[in-house]
Design an enzyme around this catalytic site. Sequence first.
Site, PDB file in Angstrom:
ATOM      1  N   ARG A   1      60.531  98.394 -45.051  1.00  0.00           N
ATOM      2  CA  ARG A   1      59.649  99.410 -44.493  1.00  0.00           C
ATOM      3  C   ARG A   1      59.863 100.738 -45.189  1.00  0.00           C
ATOM      4  NH1 ARG A   1      59.692 100.258 -38.141  1.00  0.00           N
ATOM      5  NH2 ARG A   1      61.655 101.194 -38.751  1.00  0.00           N
TER       6      ARG A   1
ATOM      7  N   THR B   1      56.263 106.285 -44.385  1.00  0.00           N
ATOM      8  CA  THR B   1      54.982 105.792 -43.857  1.00  0.00           C
ATOM      9  C   THR B   1      55.163 104.693 -42.814  1.00  0.00           C
ATOM     10  OG1 THR B   1      54.804 104.042 -45.500  1.00  0.00           O
ATOM     11  CG2 THR B   1      53.937 106.193 -46.132  1.00  0.00           C
TER      12      THR B   1
ATOM     13  N   ASP C   1      69.556  99.075 -37.011  1.00  0.00           N
ATOM     14  CA  ASP C   1      68.928  98.375 -38.139  1.00  0.00           C
ATOM     15  C   ASP C   1      69.612  97.017 -38.310  1.00  0.00           C
ATOM     16  OD1 ASP C   1      68.501  97.390 -40.831  1.00  0.00           O
ATOM     17  OD2 ASP C   1      67.679  99.361 -41.317  1.00  0.00           O
TER      18      ASP C   1
ATOM     19  N   ASP D   1      71.119  96.116 -41.804  1.00  0.00           N
ATOM     20  CA  ASP D   1      72.360  96.859 -42.079  1.00  0.00           C
ATOM     21  C   ASP D   1      73.519  96.319 -41.263  1.00  0.00           C
ATOM     22  OD1 ASP D   1      71.290  98.521 -43.969  1.00  0.00           O
ATOM     23  OD2 ASP D   1      70.859 100.155 -42.577  1.00  0.00           O
TER      24      ASP D   1
HETATM   25  C1  PRP Z   1      63.366  95.991 -40.498  1.00  0.00           C
HETATM   26  C2  PRP Z   1      63.375  94.708 -39.676  1.00  0.00           C
HETATM   27  C3  PRP Z   1      61.974  94.200 -39.836  1.00  0.00           C
HETATM   28  C4  PRP Z   1      61.175  95.472 -39.917  1.00  0.00           C
HETATM   29  C5  PRP Z   1      60.560  95.747 -38.567  1.00  0.00           C
HETATM   30  O1  PRP Z   1      63.558  95.699 -41.834  1.00  0.00           O
HETATM   31  O2  PRP Z   1      64.338  93.769 -40.083  1.00  0.00           O
HETATM   32  O3  PRP Z   1      61.779  93.432 -41.007  1.00  0.00           O
HETATM   33  O4  PRP Z   1      62.072  96.529 -40.258  1.00  0.00           O
HETATM   34  O5  PRP Z   1      59.747  96.862 -38.635  1.00  0.00           O
HETATM   35  P1  PRP Z   1      58.152  96.810 -38.487  1.00  0.00           P
HETATM   36  O6  PRP Z   1      57.841  95.884 -37.362  1.00  0.00           O
HETATM   37  O7  PRP Z   1      57.828  98.250 -38.143  1.00  0.00           O
HETATM   38  O8  PRP Z   1      57.586  96.387 -39.796  1.00  0.00           O
HETATM   39  P2  PRP Z   1      63.854  96.839 -42.935  1.00  0.00           P
HETATM   40  O9  PRP Z   1      62.620  97.460 -43.433  1.00  0.00           O
HETATM   41  O10 PRP Z   1      64.880  97.777 -42.367  1.00  0.00           O
HETATM   42  O11 PRP Z   1      64.456  96.003 -44.122  1.00  0.00           O
HETATM   43  P3  PRP Z   1      65.869  95.247 -44.199  1.00  0.00           P
HETATM   44  O12 PRP Z   1      65.783  94.050 -43.277  1.00  0.00           O
HETATM   45  O13 PRP Z   1      65.980  94.872 -45.626  1.00  0.00           O
HETATM   46  O14 PRP Z   1      66.941  96.214 -43.742  1.00  0.00           O
END
Ligand code: PRP
Length: 210
Positions: free
Chosen positions: A104, A108, A200, A203
């Site tokens: 994400r 944005t 997160d 993480d």
């Molecule tokens: C997080 C989580 C989901 C997403 C959820 O991933 O694991 O994939 O955000 O958010 P959304 O419903 O608003 O799209 P992240 O972007 O932190 O990536 P990562 O798993 O690599 O840490």
Amino acid sequence: MGGNLFVVNHPLIKRDLTFLRDRNTPSSSFRTILKRLTTLMAFEVTKDLDLMPKEVETPLEVTQGHDLKDEIVIVPILRAGLGMVDAFLELFPEARVGHIGLYRDEETLKPVDYYFKFPKNLDKSIVIILDPMLATGGSICAAVSYLKERGANKIKVVSLIAAPEGINKLTNEHPDVQIYIAVLDRQLNSKGFILPGLGDAGDRIFGTEN
Ligand code: PRP
């Protein structure tokens, strides 16, 4: 909320969710509990799988048994979905695994894609998407769209913690998809984090939080 949303309600799930929410749970325990919780969810997620007859010879006689009818494809969304894969592979050793890399954008909150690798025959399989967090719903909606473009037509989403905003987006954009969650949390904060949530997930699984 649409008729395809299932909030899986079980005392062991509630207990394990509390361990995952706890900021003091280290990555090693977080991974173990995430896997266990995913196994508990899988019991409900797979309740409606079709069976076909399979003859089996016991030590005493031949009888009629069962086998699963459909092929299963598991699709974790990187990175956090990886923490849920082993639980499903233990239940479905023959399953094939596709990967979707999405993160994400912090400004944005829109998903940015960086990796795709899928097995063939998505159109003939039950496709199970794994991601513990459903926040704005952007990532899972994008994943569902990519999979549909490649022929998937029986899609289940397994998440753990969801925000109402994400559930609304997913049920509106993809009303045909079955969604399984462990809990519907209160809301998103201004940075798109689920409240109360667990932080997160990626993480916390991989120990990359600052
Ligand atoms: C997080 C989580 C989901 C997403 C959820 O991933 O694991 O994939 O955000 O958010 P959304 O419903 O608003 O799209 P992240 O972007 O932190 O990536 P990562 O798993 O690599 O840490």
